[in-house]
Write a protein that holds these residues in place. Structure first.
Motif, PDB file in Angstrom:
ATOM      1  N   GLY A 135       0.810  -1.211   0.000  1.00 27.46           N
ATOM      2  CA  GLY A 135       0.000   0.000   0.000  1.00 27.46           C
ATOM      3  C   GLY A 135       0.841   1.257   0.000  1.00 27.46           C
ATOM      4  O   GLY A 135       0.532   2.238  -0.699  1.00 27.46           O
ATOM      5  N   TRP A 153      -3.110   2.145  -8.068  1.00 23.41           N
ATOM      6  CA  TRP A 153      -4.335   1.992  -7.292  1.00 23.41           C
ATOM      7  C   TRP A 153      -4.542   0.539  -6.874  1.00 23.41           C
ATOM      8  O   TRP A 153      -5.106   0.271  -5.791  1.00 23.41           O
ATOM      9  CB  TRP A 153      -5.535   2.495  -8.073  1.00 23.41           C
ATOM     10  CG  TRP A 153      -5.710   3.985  -7.989  1.00 23.41           C
ATOM     11  CD1 TRP A 153      -5.605   4.888  -9.015  1.00 23.41           C
ATOM     12  CD2 TRP A 153      -6.022   4.748  -6.822  1.00 23.41           C
ATOM     13  NE1 TRP A 153      -5.815   6.163  -8.549  1.00 23.41           N
ATOM     14  CE2 TRP A 153      -6.083   6.108  -7.205  1.00 23.41           C
ATOM     15  CE3 TRP A 153      -6.247   4.419  -5.486  1.00 23.41           C
ATOM     16  CZ2 TRP A 153      -6.353   7.128  -6.304  1.00 23.41           C
ATOM     17  CZ3 TRP A 153      -6.516   5.435  -4.575  1.00 23.41           C
ATOM     18  CH2 TRP A 153      -6.578   6.772  -4.981  1.00 23.41           C
ATOM     19  N   SER A 154      -4.110  -0.415  -7.680  1.00 24.11           N
ATOM     20  CA  SER A 154      -4.200  -1.823  -7.291  1.00 24.11           C
ATOM     21  C   SER A 154      -3.340  -2.089  -6.062  1.00 24.11           C
ATOM     22  O   SER A 154      -3.769  -2.788  -5.122  1.00 24.11           O
ATOM     23  CB  SER A 154      -3.751  -2.724  -8.448  1.00 24.11           C
ATOM     24  OG  SER A 154      -4.626  -2.624  -9.543  1.00 24.11           O
ATOM     25  N   ALA A 157      -4.981  -0.529  -3.026  1.00 25.36           N
ATOM     26  CA  ALA A 157      -6.134  -1.332  -2.606  1.00 25.36           C
ATOM     27  C   ALA A 157      -5.695  -2.550  -1.803  1.00 25.36           C
ATOM     28  O   ALA A 157      -6.338  -2.924  -0.817  1.00 25.36           O
ATOM     29  CB  ALA A 157      -6.941  -1.758  -3.821  1.00 25.36           C
ATOM     30  N   MET A 161      -7.027  -3.160   1.908  1.00 23.50           N
ATOM     31  CA  MET A 161      -8.048  -4.201   2.010  1.00 23.50           C
ATOM     32  C   MET A 161      -7.590  -5.474   2.710  1.00 23.50           C
ATOM     33  O   MET A 161      -8.375  -6.108   3.434  1.00 23.50           O
ATOM     34  CB  MET A 161      -8.532  -4.550   0.604  1.00 23.50           C
ATOM     35  CG  MET A 161      -9.581  -5.630   0.533  1.00 23.50           C
ATOM     36  SD  MET A 161      -9.953  -6.036  -1.189  1.00 23.50           S
ATOM     37  CE  MET A 161      -8.378  -6.747  -1.710  1.00 23.50           C
ATOM     38  N   SER A 187      -6.637 -10.038  -2.932  1.00 24.19           N
ATOM     39  CA  SER A 187      -5.364  -9.329  -3.048  1.00 24.19           C
ATOM     40  C   SER A 187      -4.471  -9.974  -4.098  1.00 24.19           C
ATOM     41  O   SER A 187      -3.746  -9.276  -4.818  1.00 24.19           O
ATOM     42  CB  SER A 187      -4.658  -9.298  -1.686  1.00 24.19           C
ATOM     43  OG  SER A 187      -5.392  -8.547  -0.758  1.00 24.19           O
ATOM     44  N   LEU A 190      -5.437  -8.647  -7.356  1.00 28.69           N
ATOM     45  CA  LEU A 190      -4.962  -7.274  -7.546  1.00 28.69           C
ATOM     46  C   LEU A 190      -3.474  -7.241  -7.874  1.00 28.69           C
ATOM     47  O   LEU A 190      -3.027  -6.399  -8.666  1.00 28.69           O
ATOM     48  CB  LEU A 190      -5.257  -6.443  -6.302  1.00 28.69           C
ATOM     49  CG  LEU A 190      -6.729  -6.092  -6.077  1.00 28.69           C
ATOM     50  CD1 LEU A 190      -6.931  -5.432  -4.719  1.00 28.69           C
ATOM     51  CD2 LEU A 190      -7.226  -5.162  -7.188  1.00 28.69           C
TER      52      LEU A 190
END
Length: 203
Positions: A135, A153-154, A157, A161, A187, A190
């Motif tokens: 992150g 952004w992935s 996230a 998350m 995850s 992502l």
């Protein structure tokens, strides 16, 4: 005539990140599949005694333990892009890269050794630290515009998350094994998305 130039992400040095984020993400997805398969066949989550697990679960556990350092290699590679423009965020992310690297290395040595054991606390802390580092790097990349927006952004996230989903699962509906490792499916997907995005930008 006035021409406008668009800032392009600095991604020409990320082939290692593309490969490691993809492999690590696939291994996280595979972890969910392994847990789901075990639950579907036995009606329960795997036990804590590795020797009592079926071979596919033992293999899945070993591959999952390897996913941590694989992902960390990719994350460390991305810090090369963010260090100059987002120094503090990148250095903080580096701390959360070192922690799981040490803990996961210990687990890998014991897991692949004669004893075939692992420390569940080390595994949990490795996952937590890896997601936090992800992150932070995603945020640094977004602020410095050094990665393509979907990739950044992935990563953000994942950092936001992963831990809440881990604490919030298994869900109160359905069998526990069906959703206990849902965080790794989400995850992991992502991570794969970030890898594919970086690959497309390189192409």
């Amino acid at each position: 005539m006035i021409t406008h130039t668009r800032h392009l992400p600095t991604i020409k040095h990320t082939p290692i990140a593309v490969a490691t984020l993809f492999i690590g993400g696939v291994l996280w997805i595979l972890d969910f599949v392994t847990i789901w398969t075990h639950g579907n066949l036995t009606g329960s989550l795997p036990g804590s005694v590795i020797a009592d697990l079926p071979l596919y679960s033992q293999l899945g556990l070993r591959l999952f333990s390897l996913s941590i350092p694989i992902l960390l290699i990719g994350l460390a590679t991305l810090t090369r892009h963010t260090l100059l423009k987002q120094r503090m965020l990148t250095l903080l992310a580096a701390v959360f890269i070192v922690i799981p690297l040490v803990l996961s290395s210990i687990n890998i040595v014991t897991l692949f050794g004669p004893a075939g054991t692992f420390n569940d606390t080390f595994m949990g802390l490795s996952v937590f630290s890896t997601s936090i580092a992800t992150g932070l790097i995603g945020l640094a990349a977004r602020r410095s515009k050094t990665l393509a927006r979907p990739a950044a952004w992935s990563l953000i996230a994942i950092g936001v998350m992963t831990i809440p989903v881990l604490f919030g699962t298994p869900l109160p509906i359905g069998p526990d094994w069906a959703t206990d490792h849902l965080a790794f499916l989400l995850s992991g997907s992502l991570y794969v998305l970030a890898s594919v995005t970086l690959h497309r930008e390189r192409a």
